[in-house]
Scaffold this motif. Sequence first.
Motif, PDB file in Angstrom:
ATOM      1  N   UNK A  57      41.050  28.656  33.522  1.00 10.28           N
ATOM      2  CA  UNK A  57      41.582  27.966  34.712  1.00 10.28           C
ATOM      3  C   UNK A  57      43.100  27.982  34.798  1.00 10.28           C
ATOM      4  N   UNK A  58      43.800  27.864  33.652  1.00  9.11           N
ATOM      5  CA  UNK A  58      45.260  27.849  33.693  1.00  9.11           C
ATOM      6  C   UNK A  58      45.848  29.216  34.022  1.00  9.11           C
ATOM      7  N   UNK A  59      45.009  30.255  34.041  1.00  4.03           N
ATOM      8  CA  UNK A  59      45.468  31.592  34.423  1.00  4.03           C
ATOM      9  C   UNK A  59      44.941  31.993  35.799  1.00  4.03           C
ATOM     10  N   UNK A  60      44.496  31.014  36.583  1.00  2.00           N
ATOM     11  CA  UNK A  60      43.824  31.309  37.852  1.00  2.00           C
ATOM     12  C   UNK A  60      44.455  30.564  39.024  1.00  2.00           C
ATOM     13  N   UNK A  61      45.747  30.262  38.913  1.00  2.00           N
ATOM     14  CA  UNK A  61      46.444  29.571  40.004  1.00  2.00           C
ATOM     15  C   UNK A  61      46.840  30.549  41.106  1.00  2.00           C
ATOM     16  N   UNK A  62      46.734  30.110  42.345  1.00  2.00           N
ATOM     17  CA  UNK A  62      47.461  30.761  43.416  1.00  2.00           C
ATOM     18  C   UNK A  62      48.906  30.278  43.341  1.00  2.00           C
ATOM     19  N   UNK A  63      49.815  30.970  44.030  1.00  2.00           N
ATOM     20  CA  UNK A  63      51.239  30.700  43.851  1.00  2.00           C
ATOM     21  C   UNK A  63      51.869  30.134  45.118  1.00  2.00           C
ATOM     22  N   UNK A  64      52.528  28.985  44.977  1.00  2.00           N
ATOM     23  CA  UNK A  64      53.420  28.482  46.013  1.00  2.00           C
ATOM     24  C   UNK A  64      54.756  28.172  45.362  1.00  2.00           C
ATOM     25  N   UNK A  65      55.866  28.207  46.096  1.00  2.00           N
ATOM     26  CA  UNK A  65      57.182  28.107  45.457  1.00  2.00           C
ATOM     27  C   UNK A  65      57.384  26.852  44.630  1.00  2.00           C
ATOM     28  N   UNK A  66      56.825  25.734  45.071  1.00  2.00           N
ATOM     29  CA  UNK A  66      57.034  24.477  44.354  1.00  2.00           C
ATOM     30  C   UNK A  66      56.007  24.256  43.252  1.00  2.00           C
ATOM     31  N   UNK A 382      47.641  43.072  37.640  1.00  2.00           N
ATOM     32  CA  UNK A 382      47.434  43.112  39.079  1.00  2.00           C
ATOM     33  C   UNK A 382      45.956  43.291  39.453  1.00  2.00           C
ATOM     34  N   UNK A 383      45.104  43.446  38.446  1.00  2.00           N
ATOM     35  CA  UNK A 383      43.663  43.488  38.697  1.00  2.00           C
ATOM     36  C   UNK A 383      43.046  42.100  38.675  1.00  2.00           C
ATOM     37  N   UNK A 384      43.863  41.087  38.397  1.00  2.00           N
ATOM     38  CA  UNK A 384      43.349  39.730  38.213  1.00  2.00           C
ATOM     39  C   UNK A 384      44.142  38.746  39.078  1.00  2.00           C
ATOM     40  N   UNK A 385      43.570  37.551  39.275  1.00  2.00           N
ATOM     41  CA  UNK A 385      44.268  36.507  40.023  1.00  2.00           C
ATOM     42  C   UNK A 385      45.624  36.219  39.400  1.00  2.00           C
ATOM     43  N   UNK A 386      45.713  36.337  38.085  1.00  2.00           N
ATOM     44  CA  UNK A 386      46.956  36.065  37.372  1.00  2.00           C
ATOM     45  C   UNK A 386      48.164  36.753  37.999  1.00  2.00           C
ATOM     46  N   UNK A 387      47.993  37.978  38.479  1.00  2.00           N
ATOM     47  CA  UNK A 387      49.112  38.748  39.003  1.00  2.00           C
ATOM     48  C   UNK A 387      49.701  38.206  40.285  1.00  2.00           C
ATOM     49  N   UNK A 388      48.981  37.303  40.973  1.00  2.00           N
ATOM     50  CA  UNK A 388      49.507  36.759  42.231  1.00  2.00           C
ATOM     51  C   UNK A 388      50.792  35.978  42.006  1.00  2.00           C
TER      52      UNK A 388
END
Length: 425
Positions: A57-66, A382-388
């Motif tokens: 789960x800690x490697x599956x975040x989507x990214x927002x600036x804050x 880049x093959x995983x959610x992590x790369x986002x």
Amino acid sequence: MPKPSASPYDLVVVGAGPYGLSAAAHAAAHGLHLRVLGRPMESWHAMPPGMFLKSEPWASHLSDPAGAYGLDAFAAARGVRAEHGVPLPVDLFAAYGDWFARRAVPPVDGRLVDSVAPGADGFVLRTEDGEPLRARTVALAVGVLPFAEIPGPLRGLPRRYVTHSSHHGRLDRFTGLDVTVVGAGQAALETAVLLVEQGAAAVRIVARADRLRWNTPPPALDRGSWPTVRAPHTGLGCGWRNKVYADAPGAFRRLPAATRERIFASALGPAGAWWLRERFAAVGDVRLGQRITSATVTGEGRLRLAVSGPEGAAVLETDHVVAATGFTPSLDRAEVLSPGLRGALRRVGAGGAPEVGALFESSWPGLFLAGLLTAPSYGPSMRFVLGAEYTAGRLVRGVRRRLRAGARGGAAGRPRTEGRAQVSA
């Protein structure tokens, strides 16, 4: 015929999965005139019930600036567990993406995009219902579905007989049938398990691999200094090599092309999640070291597969084949790009992936790429959610740089030809 809108968008994001939503969150935070098109988390919502994320789960975040809309914040709001070592249901992750979209991104236009072509101000996009949109820059974040790989002998057969693992939202249609699953990675192994558990009459695995590989359970996050130094945790698994892939995609991009291609083809190969192994014991027919050489439809409406392996050739019959054989990031499969635009892009590697430069810009100024298409340039993450997380802020930085260049009369929307003829849409 509708005409494009009078005022072009600064950025149109094509795709509303983890990469598209993350890029859109960063673009919105910078005040760009933005449009996001696509069905939010579509491929994730379409996965069969009962599947789990392989990543932590800690490697599956989507990214927002804050960093305000991570998976941990969603889990806390829902009162559910998102803990290290606890597999997370895929449907919960899809719900997280929807939650992120509602909070971090302007309203998503749920239409798909049929085409992206060069235009006077940059690009002209056409939606599935025919509306044209103008954009100074475009971020193509179409996920993995356009790049599904099906073995050659199975291509061209009707979907009644052959599908890709990504085609299935439910597997109960196979109750009482004989199903052959091709592949040795997580998608193949989990699909086979779910087929057995949902009542398929017979399920077998056919794979080129000579053995099945299983990931080990993740060690505790707090495990002492020496184990941490020897094999640090990363979002791609423990170890220093994985740490480089996870933390330094920019360094990966600067490796020689032949080295990048070799690593892309071999790193983080097919393996099953540790939590699936016990359930996989229910799949009794596993045929390793074998490949399908031909497939024909019998008079009884079944598939006859010819397979070859170390012990010679064999023939088997089955009602259906599910090809869980991954995805190939070939530019030829990015059919949303107009033929002229697609043909003008520089490529890397034997698979024909697009070349991706600094800040995720393609060789056509103003066209930015995200997700699987960038993996041959930026590496396995880049093959995983992590790369986002790595991609989103840098891509939007590139967009802003390109917009400033366009305002100064730069070459936005014109190809870097380097000896290549100018092309039209």
